[in-house]
Design an enzyme around this catalytic site. Sequence first.
Site, mmCIF file in Angstrom:
data_model
loop_
_atom_site.group_PDB
_atom_site.id
_atom_site.type_symbol
_atom_site.label_atom_id
_atom_site.label_comp_id
_atom_site.label_asym_id
_atom_site.label_seq_id
_atom_site.Cartn_x
_atom_site.Cartn_y
_atom_site.Cartn_z
ATOM 1 N N ASP A 253 0.874 -1.161 0.000
ATOM 2 C CA ASP A 253 0.000 0.000 0.000
ATOM 3 C C ASP A 253 0.918 1.219 0.000
ATOM 4 O O ASP A 253 2.108 1.111 0.297
ATOM 5 C CB ASP A 253 -0.880 -0.027 1.258
ATOM 6 C CG ASP A 253 -1.645 1.256 1.466
ATOM 7 O OD1 ASP A 253 -2.283 1.737 0.507
ATOM 8 O OD2 ASP A 253 -1.587 1.791 2.585
ATOM 9 N N PHE A 254 0.362 2.394 -0.301
ATOM 10 C CA PHE A 254 1.206 3.592 -0.324
ATOM 11 C C PHE A 254 0.912 4.517 0.856
ATOM 12 O O PHE A 254 1.671 4.551 1.819
ATOM 13 C CB PHE A 254 1.049 4.339 -1.650
ATOM 14 C CG PHE A 254 2.073 5.420 -1.820
ATOM 15 C CD1 PHE A 254 3.377 5.107 -2.160
ATOM 16 C CD2 PHE A 254 1.744 6.750 -1.625
ATOM 17 C CE1 PHE A 254 4.343 6.095 -2.284
ATOM 18 C CE2 PHE A 254 2.690 7.749 -1.747
ATOM 19 C CZ PHE A 254 4.002 7.429 -2.085
ATOM 20 N N ASP A 255 -0.199 5.239 0.822
ATOM 21 C CA ASP A 255 -0.525 6.162 1.918
ATOM 22 C C ASP A 255 -0.669 5.399 3.234
ATOM 23 O O ASP A 255 -1.476 4.470 3.332
ATOM 24 C CB ASP A 255 -1.825 6.917 1.629
ATOM 25 C CG ASP A 255 -1.688 7.905 0.492
ATOM 26 O OD1 ASP A 255 -0.891 8.834 0.614
ATOM 27 O OD2 ASP A 255 -2.377 7.734 -0.534
ATOM 28 N N GLU B 21 -0.409 11.773 3.587
ATOM 29 C CA GLU B 21 -1.765 11.434 3.154
ATOM 30 C C GLU B 21 -2.107 12.391 2.013
ATOM 31 O O GLU B 21 -2.352 13.570 2.216
ATOM 32 C CB GLU B 21 -2.762 11.572 4.304
ATOM 33 C CG GLU B 21 -4.220 11.373 3.907
ATOM 34 C CD GLU B 21 -4.461 10.076 3.162
ATOM 35 O OE1 GLU B 21 -4.959 10.145 2.010
ATOM 36 O OE2 GLU B 21 -4.158 9.004 3.702
ATOM 37 N N ARG C 42 -14.018 12.517 -1.100
ATOM 38 C CA ARG C 42 -12.821 13.354 -0.981
ATOM 39 C C ARG C 42 -12.502 14.051 -2.296
ATOM 40 O O ARG C 42 -12.131 15.230 -2.315
ATOM 41 C CB ARG C 42 -11.641 12.501 -0.511
ATOM 42 C CG ARG C 42 -11.724 12.130 0.958
ATOM 43 C CD ARG C 42 -10.593 11.227 1.381
ATOM 44 N NE ARG C 42 -10.773 9.868 0.901
ATOM 45 C CZ ARG C 42 -9.845 8.918 0.942
ATOM 46 N NH1 ARG C 42 -8.642 9.195 1.423
ATOM 47 N NH2 ARG C 42 -10.092 7.703 0.513
ATOM 48 N N THR D 227 -2.425 1.026 -4.754
ATOM 49 C CA THR D 227 -2.939 2.109 -3.926
ATOM 50 C C THR D 227 -4.172 2.777 -4.510
ATOM 51 O O THR D 227 -4.268 2.948 -5.726
ATOM 52 C CB THR D 227 -1.844 3.187 -3.698
ATOM 53 O OG1 THR D 227 -2.388 4.270 -2.950
ATOM 54 C CG2 THR D 227 -1.307 3.725 -5.019
ATOM 55 N N GLY D 228 -5.066 3.134 -3.630
ATOM 56 C CA GLY D 228 -6.205 3.945 -4.040
ATOM 57 C C GLY D 228 -5.824 5.405 -4.168
ATOM 58 O O GLY D 228 -6.615 6.230 -4.602
ATOM 59 N N LYS E 66 -7.975 -4.646 -4.032
ATOM 60 C CA LYS E 66 -6.553 -4.957 -4.097
ATOM 61 C C LYS E 66 -6.276 -6.455 -4.191
ATOM 62 O O LYS E 66 -5.209 -6.855 -4.661
ATOM 63 C CB LYS E 66 -5.823 -4.337 -2.908
ATOM 64 C CG LYS E 66 -5.822 -2.813 -2.942
ATOM 65 C CD LYS E 66 -4.963 -2.217 -1.847
ATOM 66 C CE LYS E 66 -4.988 -0.702 -1.900
ATOM 67 N NZ LYS E 66 -4.095 -0.082 -0.891
ATOM 68 N N ASP F 222 -6.911 -2.368 2.447
ATOM 69 C CA ASP F 222 -5.826 -3.334 2.237
ATOM 70 C C ASP F 222 -6.216 -4.750 2.646
ATOM 71 O O ASP F 222 -5.518 -5.708 2.307
ATOM 72 C CB ASP F 222 -4.580 -2.924 3.033
ATOM 73 C CG ASP F 222 -4.041 -1.572 2.610
ATOM 74 O OD1 ASP F 222 -3.986 -1.318 1.396
ATOM 75 O OD2 ASP F 222 -3.694 -0.764 3.492
#
Length: 218
Positions: free
Chosen positions: A7-9, A16, A52, A95-96, A143, A170
């Site tokens: 995952d990234f963030d 973020e 968002r 990642t989202g 994912k 995740d």
Amino acid sequence: MKLVAFDFDGTLSDSEMTVLLGRREGVADEMAAITERAMNDEISYAESLRERAALLEGLEEELAEEAYGEVSLRPGAADVVRRLDDYGHHVAILTGGFERGVERALESAGVADAVDTVVSNRLPIRGGRLTGGVEGSLVEGTKDEALETLAADLDVPMGQTVAVGDGANDLPMLEVAGLAVGFLPKPAVRPHCDVVVETMAELATVFEERGVLRADEA
């Protein structure tokens, strides 16, 4: 070879992205609240992402690029990614979050060439401003599907896959991976992890103990 998916963030990065973008539009607090609800599995990730993105409608492209430029990898992440690549593993980011932020962070850390696959989303632009929409395979897609597809393409058995993540979105990849690592995982995620770590140094140690990396390469 193993397939190691991050995952990234919240995992590779302690930035973020949506909050960094939200600051430019004066909606960072609203962004953070929506993100927290999604990470704790209170609302669907797709719903949270659309909410968002909608808050960012009208943000100038130049300001968005400034925000992406602030995204960075957490301490030690670049070293882990580089070592995995040097060892011959396929390194993926699922990642989202948004591709421009991921790209900028990897470039800044000097490891863009060490990441083999990035699956992410995009914030479309029209007339020099964000439209308020969001596009990409990980808006509605999950994912686990991304990990399984990539493993099949690489002819890597699922037992040879590793997933590293922290939030509710995740969970699908953590549940199907051969090794599920929670990185500072949210309470709803922790029970689904084979092992939990709090730093990239701890992650490297886990990889060494599991034979994913050699200790003498540190």
